[in-house]
Design a protein around this motif. Structure first.
Motif, mmCIF file in Angstrom:
data_model
loop_
_atom_site.group_PDB
_atom_site.id
_atom_site.type_symbol
_atom_site.label_atom_id
_atom_site.label_comp_id
_atom_site.label_asym_id
_atom_site.label_seq_id
_atom_site.Cartn_x
_atom_site.Cartn_y
_atom_site.Cartn_z
ATOM 1 N N MET A 1 0.935 -1.236 0.109
ATOM 2 C CA MET A 1 0.091 0.062 -0.014
ATOM 3 C C MET A 1 0.972 1.332 0.226
ATOM 4 S SD MET A 1 -3.307 -0.311 2.661
ATOM 5 C CE MET A 1 -4.529 -1.111 1.988
ATOM 6 N N ASN A 2 1.614 1.436 -1.043
ATOM 7 C CA ASN A 2 2.392 2.639 -1.114
ATOM 8 C C ASN A 2 1.559 4.009 -1.845
ATOM 9 O OD1 ASN A 2 2.334 1.477 -3.603
ATOM 10 N ND2 ASN A 2 4.691 1.135 -3.603
ATOM 11 N N ASN A 3 0.572 3.534 -2.495
ATOM 12 C CA ASN A 3 -0.004 4.540 -3.110
ATOM 13 C C ASN A 3 -1.238 5.112 -2.091
ATOM 14 O OD1 ASN A 3 -1.376 6.090 -5.170
ATOM 15 N ND2 ASN A 3 -2.055 4.383 -6.460
ATOM 16 N N TRP A 4 -1.193 6.573 -2.402
ATOM 17 C CA TRP A 4 -2.267 7.394 -1.525
ATOM 18 C C TRP A 4 -3.730 6.560 -1.667
ATOM 19 C CZ3 TRP A 4 -6.204 10.466 -2.970
ATOM 20 C CH2 TRP A 4 -6.133 10.700 -4.552
ATOM 21 N N GLN A 5 -4.115 6.473 -2.899
ATOM 22 C CA GLN A 5 -5.446 5.984 -2.998
ATOM 23 C C GLN A 5 -5.642 4.624 -2.438
ATOM 24 O OE1 GLN A 5 -5.445 5.800 -7.245
ATOM 25 N NE2 GLN A 5 -6.238 7.800 -7.609
ATOM 26 N N ASP A 6 -4.725 3.795 -1.912
ATOM 27 C CA ASP A 6 -4.756 2.643 -1.721
ATOM 28 C C ASP A 6 -5.110 3.037 -0.016
ATOM 29 O OD1 ASP A 6 -4.442 1.009 -3.727
ATOM 30 O OD2 ASP A 6 -2.385 0.700 -3.383
ATOM 31 N N TRP A 7 -4.542 3.715 0.586
ATOM 32 C CA TRP A 7 -4.582 4.031 1.965
ATOM 33 C C TRP A 7 -6.273 4.688 1.963
ATOM 34 C CZ3 TRP A 7 -1.961 2.577 5.678
ATOM 35 C CH2 TRP A 7 -0.585 2.266 5.527
ATOM 36 N N VAL A 8 -6.687 5.469 1.191
ATOM 37 C CA VAL A 8 -8.002 6.126 1.246
ATOM 38 C C VAL A 8 -8.999 5.060 1.219
ATOM 39 C CG1 VAL A 8 -9.582 7.684 0.190
ATOM 40 C CG2 VAL A 8 -7.153 8.325 0.521
ATOM 41 N N VAL A 9 -8.944 4.147 0.366
ATOM 42 C CA VAL A 9 -9.879 3.096 0.045
ATOM 43 C C VAL A 9 -9.977 2.216 1.484
ATOM 44 C CG1 VAL A 9 -10.342 0.940 -1.194
ATOM 45 C CG2 VAL A 9 -9.853 2.997 -2.352
ATOM 46 N N GLY A 10 -8.608 1.839 1.906
ATOM 47 C CA GLY A 10 -8.442 0.993 3.102
ATOM 48 C C GLY A 10 -9.265 1.658 4.257
ATOM 49 N N VAL A 11 -9.035 3.048 4.531
ATOM 50 C CA VAL A 11 -9.534 3.814 5.321
ATOM 51 C C VAL A 11 -11.075 3.795 5.271
ATOM 52 C CG1 VAL A 11 -10.049 6.063 6.525
ATOM 53 C CG2 VAL A 11 -7.667 5.415 6.092
ATOM 54 N N LEU A 12 -11.523 3.961 4.155
ATOM 55 C CA LEU A 12 -12.997 3.899 3.574
ATOM 56 C C LEU A 12 -13.766 2.436 4.272
ATOM 57 C CD1 LEU A 12 -13.523 6.036 0.539
ATOM 58 C CD2 LEU A 12 -13.988 6.787 2.846
ATOM 59 N N VAL A 13 -12.940 1.510 3.913
ATOM 60 C CA VAL A 13 -13.451 0.124 4.315
ATOM 61 C C VAL A 13 -13.488 -0.045 5.596
ATOM 62 C CG1 VAL A 13 -12.819 -2.400 3.980
ATOM 63 C CG2 VAL A 13 -12.773 -0.896 2.043
ATOM 64 N N VAL A 14 -12.412 0.426 6.543
ATOM 65 C CA VAL A 14 -12.452 0.247 7.814
ATOM 66 C C VAL A 14 -13.675 1.099 8.363
ATOM 67 C CG1 VAL A 14 -11.210 0.734 9.827
ATOM 68 C CG2 VAL A 14 -9.980 -0.244 7.985
ATOM 69 N N LEU A 15 -13.874 2.099 8.033
ATOM 70 C CA LEU A 15 -15.068 2.924 8.514
ATOM 71 C C LEU A 15 -16.410 2.426 8.180
ATOM 72 C CD1 LEU A 15 -13.778 6.592 7.506
ATOM 73 C CD2 LEU A 15 -13.877 5.631 9.852
ATOM 74 N N CYS A 16 -16.547 1.766 6.932
ATOM 75 C CA CYS A 16 -17.973 1.194 6.630
ATOM 76 C C CYS A 16 -17.937 -0.178 7.555
ATOM 77 C CB CYS A 16 -17.791 0.629 5.392
ATOM 78 S SG CYS A 16 -18.034 2.023 4.085
ATOM 79 N N MET A 17 -17.150 -0.769 7.828
ATOM 80 C CA MET A 17 -16.988 -1.967 8.542
ATOM 81 C C MET A 17 -17.245 -1.614 10.223
ATOM 82 S SD MET A 17 -14.253 -4.798 7.244
ATOM 83 C CE MET A 17 -13.048 -4.095 8.411
ATOM 84 N N ALA A 18 -16.809 -0.305 10.654
ATOM 85 C CA ALA A 18 -17.103 -0.106 11.784
ATOM 86 C C ALA A 18 -18.564 0.599 12.013
ATOM 87 C CB ALA A 18 -16.174 1.222 12.147
ATOM 88 N N ARG A 19 -19.337 0.950 11.080
ATOM 89 C CA ARG A 19 -20.560 1.594 11.102
ATOM 90 C C ARG A 19 -21.371 0.367 11.061
ATOM 91 N NH1 ARG A 19 -24.711 3.015 12.559
ATOM 92 N NH2 ARG A 19 -26.563 4.354 10.858
ATOM 93 N N VAL A 20 -21.095 -0.845 10.432
ATOM 94 C CA VAL A 20 -21.993 -1.931 10.412
ATOM 95 C C VAL A 20 -21.887 -2.481 11.801
ATOM 96 C CG1 VAL A 20 -22.165 -4.163 9.351
ATOM 97 C CG2 VAL A 20 -21.832 -2.409 7.799
ATOM 98 N N ILE A 21 -20.688 -2.677 12.335
ATOM 99 C CA ILE A 21 -20.577 -3.431 13.733
ATOM 100 C C ILE A 21 -21.351 -2.497 14.717
ATOM 101 C CG2 ILE A 21 -18.989 -3.908 15.524
ATOM 102 C CD1 ILE A 21 -16.907 -4.582 13.273
ATOM 103 N N TYR A 22 -21.174 -1.166 14.650
ATOM 104 C CA TYR A 22 -22.066 -0.284 15.409
ATOM 105 C C TYR A 22 -23.584 -0.449 15.270
ATOM 106 C CZ TYR A 22 -23.466 3.990 17.823
ATOM 107 O OH TYR A 22 -23.897 5.004 18.836
ATOM 108 N N GLY A 23 -24.164 -0.382 14.280
ATOM 109 C CA GLY A 23 -25.488 -0.690 14.056
ATOM 110 C C GLY A 23 -25.989 -2.247 14.589
ATOM 111 N N ILE A 24 -24.986 -3.213 14.620
ATOM 112 C CA ILE A 24 -25.418 -4.526 15.236
ATOM 113 C C ILE A 24 -25.353 -4.482 16.314
ATOM 114 C CG2 ILE A 24 -24.684 -6.891 15.373
ATOM 115 C CD1 ILE A 24 -23.820 -6.755 12.447
ATOM 116 N N PHE A 25 -24.519 -3.766 17.164
ATOM 117 C CA PHE A 25 -24.358 -3.419 18.626
ATOM 118 C C PHE A 25 -25.431 -2.562 19.188
ATOM 119 C CE2 PHE A 25 -22.991 -0.320 21.949
ATOM 120 C CZ PHE A 25 -22.788 -1.361 23.052
ATOM 121 N N LEU A 26 -25.812 -1.823 18.493
ATOM 122 C CA LEU A 26 -27.096 -0.882 19.016
ATOM 123 C C LEU A 26 -28.482 -1.840 18.947
ATOM 124 C CD1 LEU A 26 -26.818 2.586 17.329
ATOM 125 C CD2 LEU A 26 -26.623 2.299 19.608
ATOM 126 N N PHE A 27 -28.636 -2.553 17.775
ATOM 127 C CA PHE A 27 -29.767 -3.460 17.665
ATOM 128 C C PHE A 27 -29.870 -4.403 18.959
ATOM 129 C CE2 PHE A 27 -31.547 -7.261 15.939
ATOM 130 C CZ PHE A 27 -32.987 -6.549 15.573
#
Length: 71
Positions: A1-27
């Motif tokens: 992951m030496n390209n900045w776009q790879d890092w941005v995509v990785g961060v977005l994927v992590v944020l999406c997974m965190a949001r899904v896990i948070y929704g399951i926790f709230l439910f």
């Protein structure tokens, strides 16, 4: 992951997974606290209707089973 776009995509994927896990926790937390987990839903769903119906039925049963000690 030496390209900045790879890092941005990785961060977005992590944020999406965190949001899904948070929704399951709230439910699950709302379910444990005997609240309707679909209260925050914008659309009408069958689960919300069934939960409301069950609450009304339990409320009626609870009131009707009250014993009268004096007669």
């Amino acid at each position: 992951m030496n390209n900045w776009q790879d890092w941005v995509v990785g961060v977005l994927v992590v944020l999406c997974m965190a949001r899904v896990i948070y929704g399951i926790f709230l439910f699950s937390r709302r379910t444990r606290e005997n609240q309707n987990p679909c209260d925050s839903c914008g659309s009408v769903c069958e689960l919300k209707i069934l939960m409301d119906k069950k609450r009304r039925e339990c409320g009626v049963k609870k009131k009707s089973t009250k014993k009268n000690c004096c007669g």
